[in-house]
Design an enzyme around this catalytic site. Structure first.
Site, short mmCIF file in Angstrom:
data_model
loop_
_atom_site.label_atom_id
_atom_site.label_comp_id
_atom_site.label_asym_id
_atom_site.label_seq_id
_atom_site.Cartn_x
_atom_site.Cartn_y
_atom_site.Cartn_z
CE LYS A 67 -2.12 -7.53 -3.31
NZ LYS A 67 -1.77 -6.17 -3.69
CG ASN A 112 -2.39 -7.75 -7.33
OD1 ASN A 112 -2.00 -6.76 -6.71
ND2 ASN A 112 -3.63 -7.84 -7.74
CB CYS A 170 -0.93 0.01 1.21
SG CYS A 170 -2.00 1.47 1.27
#
EC number: 1.3.1.-
Length: 332
Positions: free
Chosen positions: A142, A214, A103
């Site tokens: 991630k 992703n 993020c």
């Protein structure tokens, strides 16, 4: 192939998953998506360690049993706090804990959360080791392929290598760098170019690791193509805006022989869930805001969205509005 039991949760597989998305993948969204696919791995929104340790823990950890296989995504950078939160996740029955190192928002950077941690691989390794020492469930990461100022392939390999040494065996790679100054989170999903070849090289250089791709994937055809290179694929916004894509996941990506659920059947399954939510004092739009894309491509899709995003707020009996929306998808 034997038909699958329809009531038992599927085993955890990262072959296909829906990304953790803030304000979107809450428990109501996940319940809805689970009606469409048994095998898809679902992720919570990111939950910070501070929120879990000092906030309304039950609210953040709550889910419906049907949501399995289910992963909790954590945001944090203090190993002891992440370990404590991983224990809470395991006690609550989650199948996996995932650490957010992707993020890019300013707000989380100030708390040493998200993509900024790619500049601190030793700290991420310490965090992962602390969580792995604390729980039996899987701990995954991630991340991006880099951040501005630390975006060489050698630095990416250094990051993955250090975190692997800590014991992590599964990495979900958002195949863009994150630009930590000057771009909004939305721009960080669009401005840095996708570089699938970098993620593919990572899989080649770390063949023992599970690498899930992703970023920018929009169709099951693209998923099948990427699965020739990667161990799994993760879809984000496309799965949210076009949720019926999930109805074909079990058959096309997992070999299931169970017939796909129709759109109207998915809505029918949602109705008793909405009734339960209302009985607990919740509003129907908490649930229906997540299903607006279900009628995409059909005549009446605009009316469907209006009923569930506008009319629902004015209605004395919201379930009547829901039934009107259901009628628009009858037989579809």
């Amino acid at each position: 192939m034997r038909p699958e039991p329809t009531n038992a949760p599927a085993a955890l597989s990262r072959r296909f998953s829906v990304a953790p998305m803030m304000d979107w993948t809450d428990r109501h969204c996940r319940f809805f998506l689970r009606q469409l696919s048994r095998h898809t791995l679902l992720y919570t929104e990111m939950v910070t360690t501070g929120a879990l340790l000092h906030g309304d823990r039950q609210r953040f950890l709550r889910y419906d049993e049907c949501e399995h296989p289910l992963a909790l995504q954590l945001g944090g950078s203090v190993p002891a706090e992440l370990a404590a939160c991983a224990r809470l996740a395991e006690e609550a029955g989650y199948d996996e804990v995932n650490l957010n190192v992707g993020c890019p928002s300013d707000r989380v950077q100030h708390n040493m959360i998200g993509a900024c941690l790619m500049g601190h691989p030793a700290l991420v390794a310490d965090c992962v080791k602390a969580m792995l020492d604390a729980v039996e469930i899987a701990v995954t990461v991630k991340h991006r392929i880099g951040i501005n100022g630390r975006d060489s392939y050698a630095e990416l390999c250094d990051f993955v290598g250090q975190v692997r040494e800590a014991g992590c065996r599964s990495f979900t790679v958002h195949a863009r760098i994150a630009i930590l100054e000057g771009l909004s989170p939305k721009e960080n999903r669009e401005v840095p170019p996708l570089r699938y070849e970098v993620a593919a090289q990572l899989k080649k250089d770390f063949p023992d690791l599970e690498i899930v791709l992703n970023g920018g994937i929009k169709t099951l055809e693209a998923c099948r193509e990427h699965l020739q290179t990667f161990d799994g694929v993760m879809l984000g916004r496309e799965a949210y805006h076009n949720p019926y894509l999930l109805a074909a996941v079990d058959s096309q990506l997992f070999g299931s022989e169970a017939p796909p659920l129709s759109r109207s059947e998915a809505l029918l399954r949602l109705r008793p869930y909405i009734e339960r939510h209302q009985a607990e004092g919740g509003a129907m739009h908490h649930v229906t805001r997540h299903i607006l894309g279900l009628a995409q491509g059909f005549p009446g899709s605009r009316r469907f969205r209006q009923l569930l995003s506008v009319d629902v707020h004015k209605a004395a009996d919201p379930l009547r509005v829901f039934d009107q929306a259901l009628e628009l998808l009858a037989g579809r």
